[in-house]
Design an enzyme around this catalytic site. Structure first.
Site, mmCIF file in Angstrom:
data_model
loop_
_atom_site.group_PDB
_atom_site.id
_atom_site.type_symbol
_atom_site.label_atom_id
_atom_site.label_comp_id
_atom_site.label_asym_id
_atom_site.label_seq_id
_atom_site.Cartn_x
_atom_site.Cartn_y
_atom_site.Cartn_z
ATOM 1 N N ASP A 144 -44.285 21.642 -9.534
ATOM 2 C CA ASP A 144 -44.677 20.617 -8.567
ATOM 3 C C ASP A 144 -43.882 20.839 -7.292
ATOM 4 O O ASP A 144 -42.659 20.654 -7.277
ATOM 5 C CB ASP A 144 -44.415 19.217 -9.132
ATOM 6 N N ARG A 146 -44.567 19.343 -4.293
ATOM 7 C CA ARG A 146 -44.860 18.313 -3.300
ATOM 8 C C ARG A 146 -43.589 17.667 -2.740
ATOM 9 O O ARG A 146 -42.589 17.532 -3.438
ATOM 10 C CB ARG A 146 -45.749 17.235 -3.917
ATOM 11 N N LYS A 172 -43.170 10.180 -8.092
ATOM 12 C CA LYS A 172 -43.498 9.453 -6.869
ATOM 13 C C LYS A 172 -42.645 8.194 -6.746
ATOM 14 O O LYS A 172 -42.188 7.848 -5.646
ATOM 15 C CB LYS A 172 -44.986 9.109 -6.838
#
Length: 216
Positions: A144, A146, A172
């Protein structure tokens, strides 16, 4: 909805210096989910994001928010290999029904940040039996990649102080709280398992810690 505790000391993922954003445009956007105020932003590195708002942020507290990572295959082409498209539309429906909230559409996050071409290459490995985590690692890519600093800058520009976050992804939650945006509650989105995405959803649940109670 799930009540959340104060952020812990352990942070998942590498954090980066804050990227400034510039508000570059604003217009009314009628959609099948309702009419939204669309506010476009551009980061210093050229990546653009779109905030879709309904209602007034007001004092900035307890704002219903969805941070949605761009997914051309799921959002645009209707791919059944992921649940991104259904999550996006469920989030738009939810904030429209709530009468107050923001869906933040984050560009530059295709394939959990690896890009469209690399995502298709990872799909090819998945067709050979690898799961989504193994495929990325086989390609020498992060699981990941992000980063949410641009998203945080957008929320701050819109006057958001704390949020009820629509997500299955604990990263998140951790990212927002690490950047000083408390997540006071977390709300599940509907899960859309299919024969094409069931293994993908199970991998996210079992290997990446996503909360997916609807996945058998």
């Amino acid at each position: 909805m799930t009540e959340l505790q104060e952020p812990g000391s352990e942070l998942l993922g590498q954090q980066h210096p804050s990227l400034p954003v510039v508000r570059v445009g604003e217009a009314t956007l009628p959609t099948t989910s309702g009419t939204f105020r669309a506010v476009a932003y551009r980061q210093a590195d050229g990546v653009e994001h779109l905030a879709l708002l309904t209602g007034e942020v007001g004092d900035g507290h307890d704002v219903l928010v969805r941070m949605h990572s761009e997914c051309m295959t799921g959002d645009v082409l209707g791919s059944l290999r992921c649940d991104c498209g259904p999550q996006l539309h469920a989030a738009l429906d939810a904030i429209s029904a709530e009468g107050r909230g923001i869906v933040l559409y984050l560009r530059g996050q295709e394939g959990r940040g690896i890009g469209l071409a690399e995502k298709i290459a990872a799909y090819a490995l998945q067709e050979q039996g690898r799961d989504t985590v193994e495929a990325n690692l086989d390609l020498g890519l992060p699981v990941d990649a992000r980063d949410y600093t641009g998203a945080v800058a957008v929320l701050r520009d819109l006057g958001v102080r704390d949020v009820e976050l629509m997500t299955h992804n604990p990263v998140k939650v951790e990212a927002l709280q690490a950047h000083g945006v408390p997540v006071v509650r977390r709300r599940d989105l509907p899960v859309a398992p299919t024969s094409d995405n069931l293994r993908y959803l199970r991998t996210k649940r079992d290997r990446m810690g996503h909360r997916l109670p609807g996945v058998g």
